[in-house]
Design a protein around this motif. Structure first.
Motif, mmCIF file in Angstrom:
data_model
loop_
_atom_site.group_PDB
_atom_site.id
_atom_site.type_symbol
_atom_site.label_atom_id
_atom_site.label_comp_id
_atom_site.label_asym_id
_atom_site.label_seq_id
_atom_site.Cartn_x
_atom_site.Cartn_y
_atom_site.Cartn_z
ATOM 1 N N UNK A 1 -45.784 -24.350 -1.188
ATOM 2 C CA UNK A 1 -45.825 -25.414 -0.192
ATOM 3 C C UNK A 1 -47.286 -25.748 0.116
ATOM 4 N N UNK A 2 -47.608 -27.026 0.033
ATOM 5 C CA UNK A 2 -48.972 -27.487 0.287
ATOM 6 C C UNK A 2 -48.955 -28.389 1.517
ATOM 7 N N UNK A 3 -49.877 -28.119 2.440
ATOM 8 C CA UNK A 3 -49.946 -28.860 3.697
ATOM 9 C C UNK A 3 -51.323 -29.506 3.805
ATOM 10 N N UNK A 4 -51.404 -30.840 3.760
ATOM 11 C CA UNK A 4 -52.696 -31.521 3.869
ATOM 12 C C UNK A 4 -53.332 -31.334 5.249
ATOM 13 N N UNK A 5 -54.636 -31.564 5.343
ATOM 14 C CA UNK A 5 -55.322 -31.447 6.632
ATOM 15 C C UNK A 5 -54.721 -32.367 7.694
ATOM 16 N N UNK A 6 -54.810 -31.907 8.942
ATOM 17 C CA UNK A 6 -54.380 -32.676 10.116
ATOM 18 C C UNK A 6 -52.882 -32.985 10.118
ATOM 19 N N UNK A 7 -52.116 -32.132 9.458
ATOM 20 C CA UNK A 7 -50.661 -32.203 9.550
ATOM 21 C C UNK A 7 -50.194 -31.301 10.690
ATOM 22 N N UNK A 8 -49.414 -31.849 11.606
ATOM 23 C CA UNK A 8 -48.852 -31.039 12.684
ATOM 24 C C UNK A 8 -47.575 -30.367 12.165
ATOM 25 N N UNK A 9 -47.528 -29.045 12.200
ATOM 26 C CA UNK A 9 -46.359 -28.335 11.678
ATOM 27 C C UNK A 9 -46.166 -27.020 12.427
ATOM 28 N N UNK A 10 -44.999 -26.441 12.244
ATOM 29 C CA UNK A 10 -44.670 -25.147 12.835
ATOM 30 C C UNK A 10 -44.143 -24.224 11.741
ATOM 31 N N UNK A 11 -44.137 -22.922 12.036
ATOM 32 C CA UNK A 11 -43.616 -21.945 11.067
ATOM 33 C C UNK A 11 -42.850 -20.864 11.814
ATOM 34 N N UNK A 12 -41.983 -20.177 11.071
ATOM 35 C CA UNK A 12 -41.284 -19.037 11.667
ATOM 36 C C UNK A 12 -40.760 -18.104 10.582
ATOM 37 N N UNK A 13 -40.594 -16.844 10.959
ATOM 38 C CA UNK A 13 -39.892 -15.858 10.149
ATOM 39 C C UNK A 13 -38.531 -15.668 10.814
ATOM 40 N N UNK A 14 -37.478 -16.128 10.163
ATOM 41 C CA UNK A 14 -36.167 -16.223 10.810
ATOM 42 C C UNK A 14 -35.591 -14.870 11.223
ATOM 43 N N UNK A 15 -35.997 -13.793 10.575
ATOM 44 C CA UNK A 15 -35.460 -12.475 10.902
ATOM 45 C C UNK A 15 -36.125 -11.870 12.146
ATOM 46 N N UNK A 16 -37.199 -12.505 12.602
ATOM 47 C CA UNK A 16 -37.875 -12.021 13.815
ATOM 48 C C UNK A 16 -38.460 -13.215 14.552
ATOM 49 N N UNK A 17 -37.566 -14.057 15.061
ATOM 50 C CA UNK A 17 -37.981 -15.265 15.771
ATOM 51 C C UNK A 17 -37.904 -14.997 17.272
ATOM 52 N N UNK A 18 -39.066 -15.008 17.948
ATOM 53 C CA UNK A 18 -39.145 -14.598 19.351
ATOM 54 C C UNK A 18 -39.611 -15.734 20.266
ATOM 55 N N UNK A 19 -40.650 -16.467 19.841
ATOM 56 C CA UNK A 19 -41.311 -17.441 20.721
ATOM 57 C C UNK A 19 -40.982 -18.877 20.314
ATOM 58 N N UNK A 20 -40.820 -19.732 21.297
ATOM 59 C CA UNK A 20 -40.535 -21.147 21.052
ATOM 60 C C UNK A 20 -41.724 -22.050 21.337
ATOM 61 N N UNK A 21 -42.850 -21.471 21.645
ATOM 62 C CA UNK A 21 -44.085 -22.238 21.824
ATOM 63 C C UNK A 21 -45.269 -21.310 21.602
#
Length: 299
Positions: free
Chosen positions: A74-94
């Motif tokens: 997966x390639x993400x260009x500069x100034x892209x707003x994105x989020x990530x998570x590890x589904x087996x240990x998802x704790x925070x929503x912000x």
């Protein structure tokens, strides 16, 4: 023996050739075990390349969720707003919350496949104008060539994580460039940009430490400020003011990564009136305060 000097640079043909100057700059390359990856609304001024050896990782851009797997990078260009998570240990929503460690050859990767992400990532820049392409997340099939390069890179990173040999650098650059060739042509429309806009971008890049006004920049190419502002927005899909702010923050991130300058020093060197103005702009662009970014708690 007669030394031949500058006769068409040794080219026997009269047919002129035009090449694109790509200034690939490597910022980091790591292979990690990650057990927490709750990162929300991240925006950074460099390219990011991600690969996970196992399932469970997600990338989110706008309303699209990308399920990460071992068959895709997966390639993400500069100034892209994105989020990530590890589904087996998802704790925070912000906020941005990352926990992990460097993967060495002392670890058996198979022991961690069910309790952590086996995560490879690269941060890099391509130079003007290619660091200003349209934002998004690009999913690329892992070809046999890319897989071979990836096997080598991850193997070497488990052995050496600081002082890289020349061969490693060449293969890392080859891996990035090969991955980029799999991106569709629509992303690279910047190479056909209006020459006046390119001229201003190049000037701004060299003089990013100065206060750059629309009037001053438009005068470089003999255009009225309002006319140039419209042209710039049409070509770059961003206002001139926001572009300059982004480039200043990109330079700030580079200084934080590769120097010991304080936040005050960086603020002053980039032409901001004070640290507080700089901090407001930095957070509006990246979603982080300069202090948080400088601490390096992100991937």
């Amino acid at each position: 023996m007669k030394f031949v000097k500058n006769i068409e640079l040794g080219d026997p043909s009269s047919n002129k050739q035009h090449f694109i100057d790509l200034k690939l700059k490597l910022l980091c390359c790591r292979y990690w075990l990650i057990n927490l990856w709750d990162c929300h609304d991240m925006v950074f001024p460099f390219w990011r390349l991600y690969w996970n050896k196992n399932d469970g990782g997600q990338l989110i851009h706008q309303d699209t969720i990308f399920e990460m797997d071992a068959n895709h990078i997966f390639i993400i260009p500069p100034f892209t707003s994105f989020s990530s998570r590890y589904t087996k240990n998802h704790v925070y929503n912000e906020g941005i919350h990352v926990s992990g460690k460097h993967l060495t050859n002392l670890f058996n990767e198979n022991d961690f496949e069910e309790k952590a992400l086996i995560h490879f990532f690269i941060h890099f820049n391509l130079g003007v104008p290619f660091d200003n392409v349209y934002p998004g997340i690009l999913k690329i099939k892992l070809t046999d060539y890319l897989k071979q390069r990836l096997d080598y890179l991850t193997y070497r990173l488990k052995i050496e994580n600081t002082d890289f040999k020349f061969t490693f650098n060449l293969k890392l650059q080859a891996f990035i460039k090969e991955a980029l060739t799999n991106i569709g042509p629509e992303l690279w429309k910047t190479i056909n940009m209006d020459e006046r806009v390119l001229q201003v971008i190049r000037y701004a890049e060299v003089n990013i430490n100065k206060k750059l006004s629309n009037a001053d920049l438009s005068s470089l190419i003999n255009m009225a400020p309002n006319s140039f502002a419209r042209l710039f927005k049409e070509e770059m899909n961003i206002t001139l003011h926001n572009f300059i702010q982004n480039r200043k923050i990109a330079k700030a991130c580079e200084l934080f990564e590769h120097s010991n300058k304080t936040i005050e020093d960086v603020s002053f060197s980039l032409g901001f009136s004070d640290r507080y103005h700089f901090s407001r702009v930095f957070k509006s662009v990246t979603g982080l305060t300069p202090a948080s970014y400088k601490s390096g708690k992100y991937t």
